[in-house]
Design a protein around this motif. Structure first.
Motif, PDB file in Angstrom:
ATOM      1  N   GLY A   1       5.487  62.676  57.593  1.00  0.00           N
ATOM      2  CA  GLY A   1       6.918  62.759  57.308  1.00  0.00           C
ATOM      3  C   GLY A   1       7.699  61.600  57.889  1.00  0.00           C
ATOM      4  N   ALA A   2       7.421  61.279  59.131  1.00  0.00           N
ATOM      5  CA  ALA A   2       8.151  60.186  59.776  1.00  0.00           C
ATOM      6  C   ALA A   2       7.837  58.845  59.130  1.00  0.00           C
ATOM      7  CB  ALA A   2       7.807  60.153  61.262  1.00  0.00           C
ATOM      8  N   THR A   3       6.583  58.646  58.760  1.00  0.00           N
ATOM      9  CA  THR A   3       6.194  57.384  58.140  1.00  0.00           C
ATOM     10  C   THR A   3       6.795  57.239  56.751  1.00  0.00           C
ATOM     11  OG1 THR A   3       4.129  57.425  59.383  1.00  0.00           O
ATOM     12  CG2 THR A   3       4.229  55.952  57.501  1.00  0.00           C
ATOM     13  N   VAL A   4       6.841  58.322  55.988  1.00  0.00           N
ATOM     14  CA  VAL A   4       7.443  58.256  54.656  1.00  0.00           C
ATOM     15  C   VAL A   4       8.933  57.924  54.755  1.00  0.00           C
ATOM     16  CG1 VAL A   4       8.087  59.664  52.659  1.00  0.00           C
ATOM     17  CG2 VAL A   4       5.753  59.673  53.472  1.00  0.00           C
ATOM     18  N   VAL A   5       9.615  58.528  55.691  1.00  0.00           N
ATOM     19  CA  VAL A   5      11.049  58.235  55.868  1.00  0.00           C
ATOM     20  C   VAL A   5      11.246  56.779  56.265  1.00  0.00           C
ATOM     21  CG1 VAL A   5      13.049  58.726  57.316  1.00  0.00           C
ATOM     22  CG2 VAL A   5      11.696  60.599  56.395  1.00  0.00           C
ATOM     23  N   PHE A   6      10.418  56.291  57.186  1.00  0.00           N
ATOM     24  CA  PHE A   6      10.554  54.899  57.612  1.00  0.00           C
ATOM     25  C   PHE A   6      10.187  53.930  56.486  1.00  0.00           C
ATOM     26  CE2 PHE A   6       8.467  51.067  59.224  1.00  0.00           C
ATOM     27  CZ  PHE A   6       9.555  50.467  59.848  1.00  0.00           C
ATOM     28  N   ALA A   7       9.056  54.177  55.821  1.00  0.00           N
ATOM     29  CA  ALA A   7       8.606  53.258  54.776  1.00  0.00           C
ATOM     30  C   ALA A   7       9.561  53.252  53.595  1.00  0.00           C
ATOM     31  CB  ALA A   7       7.197  53.642  54.323  1.00  0.00           C
ATOM     32  N   ARG A   8      10.155  54.395  53.300  1.00  0.00           N
ATOM     33  CA  ARG A   8      11.118  54.468  52.191  1.00  0.00           C
ATOM     34  C   ARG A   8      12.333  53.574  52.462  1.00  0.00           C
ATOM     35  NH1 ARG A   8      15.171  58.935  50.949  1.00  0.00           N
ATOM     36  NH2 ARG A   8      15.814  58.424  48.842  1.00  0.00           N
ATOM     37  N   SER A   9      12.770  53.534  53.716  1.00  0.00           N
ATOM     38  CA  SER A   9      13.910  52.678  54.031  1.00  0.00           C
ATOM     39  C   SER A   9      13.506  51.221  54.222  1.00  0.00           C
ATOM     40  CB  SER A   9      14.613  53.193  55.296  1.00  0.00           C
ATOM     41  OG  SER A   9      13.768  53.061  56.413  1.00  0.00           O
ATOM     42  N   ALA A  10      12.266  50.981  54.626  1.00  0.00           N
ATOM     43  CA  ALA A  10      11.828  49.601  54.889  1.00  0.00           C
ATOM     44  C   ALA A  10      11.413  48.870  53.618  1.00  0.00           C
ATOM     45  CB  ALA A  10      10.675  49.614  55.882  1.00  0.00           C
TER      46      ALA A  10
END
Length: 64
Positions: free
Chosen positions: A53-62
């Motif tokens: 979950g945390a990686t998807v949120v970060f990668a989506r914004s990055a």
């Protein structure tokens, strides 16, 4: 009436596929390391899910 043939369209866009793949890799690495540390299976699953979950949120914004 014209019918739209959507059979040739991909299910996910390339951006979405890359974001989910990065999340899956992070979850697998986190789960493996948590399991290697000797934690119970429930802890492994919860830490892997949280990492996903945390990686998807970060990668989506990055990823533009």
């Amino acid at each position: 009436m014209a019918r739209n043939d959507r059979s040739q369209e991909p299910l996910l866009s390339l951006r979405s596929a890359v974001v989910f793949l990065i999340g899956l890799q992070a979850a697998a690495a986190t789960g493996f390391l948590t399991h290697a540390a000797g934690s119970p299976l429930a802890t492994v699953a919860l830490s892997g899910g949280a990492a996903f979950g945390a990686t998807v949120v970060f990668a989506r914004s990055a990823i533009g």
